[in-house]
Design an enzyme around this catalytic site. Structure first.
Site, short mmCIF file in Angstrom:
data_model
loop_
_atom_site.label_atom_id
_atom_site.label_comp_id
_atom_site.label_asym_id
_atom_site.label_seq_id
_atom_site.Cartn_x
_atom_site.Cartn_y
_atom_site.Cartn_z
N ASP A 150 0.81 -1.22 0.00
CA ASP A 150 0.00 0.00 0.00
C ASP A 150 0.85 1.27 0.00
O ASP A 150 0.32 2.38 0.10
CB ASP A 150 -0.95 0.00 1.20
CG ASP A 150 -0.21 -0.04 2.53
OD1 ASP A 150 1.04 -0.05 2.52
OD2 ASP A 150 -0.88 -0.05 3.57
N GLY A 151 2.17 1.15 -0.09
CA GLY A 151 3.03 2.33 -0.17
C GLY A 151 3.68 2.72 1.15
O GLY A 151 4.59 3.56 1.16
N GLU A 152 3.23 2.14 2.25
CA GLU A 152 3.86 2.49 3.53
C GLU A 152 5.31 2.04 3.53
O GLU A 152 5.67 1.03 2.92
CB GLU A 152 3.10 1.83 4.69
CG GLU A 152 1.75 2.45 4.94
CD GLU A 152 0.97 1.75 6.05
OE1 GLU A 152 1.51 0.79 6.64
OE2 GLU A 152 -0.17 2.17 6.31
N ARG B 46 12.31 26.45 3.24
CA ARG B 46 12.00 27.80 2.76
C ARG B 46 10.97 28.52 3.64
O ARG B 46 11.03 29.72 3.79
CB ARG B 46 11.55 27.77 1.30
CG ARG B 46 12.75 27.96 0.39
CD ARG B 46 12.36 27.97 -1.04
NE ARG B 46 12.12 26.63 -1.50
CZ ARG B 46 12.27 26.24 -2.75
NH1 ARG B 46 12.64 27.10 -3.65
NH2 ARG B 46 12.04 25.01 -3.10
N HIS C 173 19.04 26.67 4.12
CA HIS C 173 18.51 27.82 3.38
C HIS C 173 18.64 29.10 4.20
O HIS C 173 18.93 30.17 3.67
CB HIS C 173 17.06 27.55 3.00
CG HIS C 173 16.49 28.61 2.13
ND1 HIS C 173 17.06 28.93 0.91
CD2 HIS C 173 15.45 29.44 2.30
CE1 HIS C 173 16.35 29.92 0.37
NE2 HIS C 173 15.39 30.24 1.20
N ASP D 211 20.33 37.15 -5.60
CA ASP D 211 19.34 37.95 -4.88
C ASP D 211 19.97 38.45 -3.59
O ASP D 211 21.08 38.03 -3.22
CB ASP D 211 18.03 37.18 -4.61
CG ASP D 211 18.26 35.88 -3.84
OD1 ASP D 211 19.23 35.79 -3.08
OD2 ASP D 211 17.46 34.94 -4.03
N LYS E 109 16.33 40.86 -7.57
CA LYS E 109 15.37 39.82 -8.00
C LYS E 109 14.04 39.95 -7.25
O LYS E 109 14.01 40.27 -6.07
CB LYS E 109 15.98 38.44 -7.71
CG LYS E 109 15.01 37.27 -7.88
CD LYS E 109 15.62 35.95 -7.42
CE LYS E 109 14.88 35.37 -6.23
NZ LYS E 109 15.38 34.05 -5.80
N ARG F 128 10.55 37.53 -6.78
CA ARG F 128 9.90 36.25 -7.12
C ARG F 128 8.44 36.51 -7.47
O ARG F 128 7.73 37.15 -6.70
CB ARG F 128 10.02 35.27 -5.94
CG ARG F 128 9.47 33.90 -6.27
CD ARG F 128 9.92 32.85 -5.28
NE ARG F 128 11.28 32.37 -5.46
CZ ARG F 128 11.70 31.62 -6.48
NH1 ARG F 128 10.86 31.28 -7.45
NH2 ARG F 128 12.95 31.23 -6.56
N ASP G 195 24.83 30.56 -5.13
CA ASP G 195 23.57 30.49 -4.38
C ASP G 195 23.59 29.22 -3.52
O ASP G 195 24.41 28.34 -3.74
CB ASP G 195 22.39 30.44 -5.36
CG ASP G 195 21.13 31.09 -4.77
OD1 ASP G 195 21.08 31.29 -3.54
OD2 ASP G 195 20.20 31.37 -5.55
C1 R5P Z 1 16.22 31.85 -2.71
O1 R5P Z 1 16.03 32.45 -1.70
C2 R5P Z 1 17.24 30.76 -2.80
O2 R5P Z 1 18.48 31.13 -2.30
C3 R5P Z 1 17.37 30.29 -4.22
O3 R5P Z 1 17.80 31.40 -4.99
C4 R5P Z 1 16.08 29.82 -4.77
O4 R5P Z 1 15.43 28.98 -3.86
C5 R5P Z 1 16.34 29.08 -6.05
O5 R5P Z 1 15.12 28.70 -6.58
P1 R5P Z 1 14.91 28.62 -8.14
O6 R5P Z 1 16.08 27.85 -8.68
O7 R5P Z 1 13.60 27.90 -8.27
O8 R5P Z 1 14.85 30.01 -8.65
#
Ligand code: R5P
Length: 315
Positions: free
Chosen positions: A39-41, A98, A132, A171, A194, A196, A220
């Site tokens: 069942d996926g468990e 995030r 992050h 960013d 940047k 989003r 990044d």
């Molecule tokens: C943003 O705050 C992170 O440092 C990355 O720049 C971001 O999560 C990257 O996401 P994507 O590749 O979807 O632009």
């Protein structure tokens, strides 16, 4: 802790990395069967005695993130019930990071939820790389060792002896990381403005700093859909950069990432193997091994030595 046996167990998220760490440590990984019920468990059995052992569970919570997270929780539970003396969750890529604050009404803080789940399951410590947001460490009431991939990436780029270098943050959030790279590689710093617009798309304004006739290195913490870093690369190329390279710790590579990376005006893409990466169709992609750094950290945790030497060391 050194007299306790060190047991290394991997889930299904990054088996290659687990093998690499075992090789570096010169030990055999402890076999754990991680299967599925019809069942996926998830069904798990650690196939060796870990009673009284110092257990390190290696699992990135990368896509499929829910499966990998649940596997990790179940492995922790199995190790705890098998009377492991200490359990360290080694999470090279820590997903669900995030959402680390309530920036709108009625939203969760998933990074805190995952921290609660891990400790409730029985993790005594956490070892991770390039969270992050560094403050996620504070979501845990158990020790968190937070490593940076910078020594590995910087070593790679130092070999290229890049002149007229500008390290560019795609960013504002990654500007501190970019400044660290600029200092270590001997370059200037620039930042891309940047915004989003959705989970997949970003809009970029101008570049704050000089990129014309410069060799640009964009850094990044992760490349997810690759919108941020490829848009930043495009803007740098349009502003007259001599060359553009991109580097990130975690190659999540989801949705349109591979297409975007293929089409980006870049000479080289560099990530580490905190997440297994398929290099097919991406000839400029270079995947650096994170195993040596992680195995060094694991041995230091096991033998109760300081880890701070790993943060600054560039060989
Ligand atoms: C943003 O705050 C992170 O440092 C990355 O720049 C971001 O999560 C990257 O996401 P994507 O590749 O979807 O632009």
């Amino acid at each position: 802790m050194g007299h306790r046996s060190l047991e290394l167990i991997g889930g299904n998220a990054c088996p290659g990395l687990t093998d690499d760490i075992a090789k570096e440590l010169n030990i055999h990984r402890t076999v754990a069967r991680v299967g599925r019920f019809p069942d996926g468990e998830i069904d798990v059995q650690i196939e060796a005695n870990v009673r009284g052992a110092d257990v390190f569970l290696i699992q990135s919570t990368s896509p499929p993130v829910n499966d990998n997270l649940m596997e990790l929780l179940i492995l922790i539970d199995a190790a705890r019930r098998a009377s492991a003396m200490r359990i360290t969750a080694v999470i090279p890529y820590f997903g669900y990071a995030r959402k680390d604050r309530k920036d709108e009404g009625r939203v969760p803080i998933t990074a805190k939820l995952v921290a609660n789940l891990l400790t409730k399951a029985g993790a005594d410590r956490v070892l991770t790389i390039d969270l992050h947001a560094a403050q996620i460490q504070g979501f845990f009431d158990v020790p968190v060792d937070h490593l940076y991939s910078a020594p590995v990436l910087v070593r790679h780029f130092l070999k290229q002896r890049l002149e007229n270098l500008t390290v560019v943050a795609p960013d504002v959030g990654s500007s501190k990381m970019a400044r660290g790279y600029a200092n270590r590689l001997g370059g200037d710093l620039a930042i891309v403005d940047k915004r989003r617009v959705s989970g997949e798309d970003v809009e970029v304004g101008d570049v704050i700093g000089e990129v014309k006739d410069r060799n640009v290195l964009l850094v990044d913490d992760m490349i997810s859909t690759a919108g941020s870093i490829t848009e930043a690369a495009r803007v740098c190329a349009e502003r007259g950069a001599r060359s553009v390279r991109i580097a990130a710790t975690h190659g999540v590579f989801c949705g349109p990432a591979r297409e975007r990376l293929r089409a980006a005006p870049v000479e080289e893409i560099v990530v580490t193997d905190t997440i297994p990466i398929d290099t097919t169709g991406l000839p400029t992609l270079n995947v650096l091994r994170i195993g040596p750094l992680l195995s060094d950290a694991i041995m230091r945790v096991h033998t109760e030595q300081s880890l701070s030497v790993l943060f600054s060391r560039i060989e």
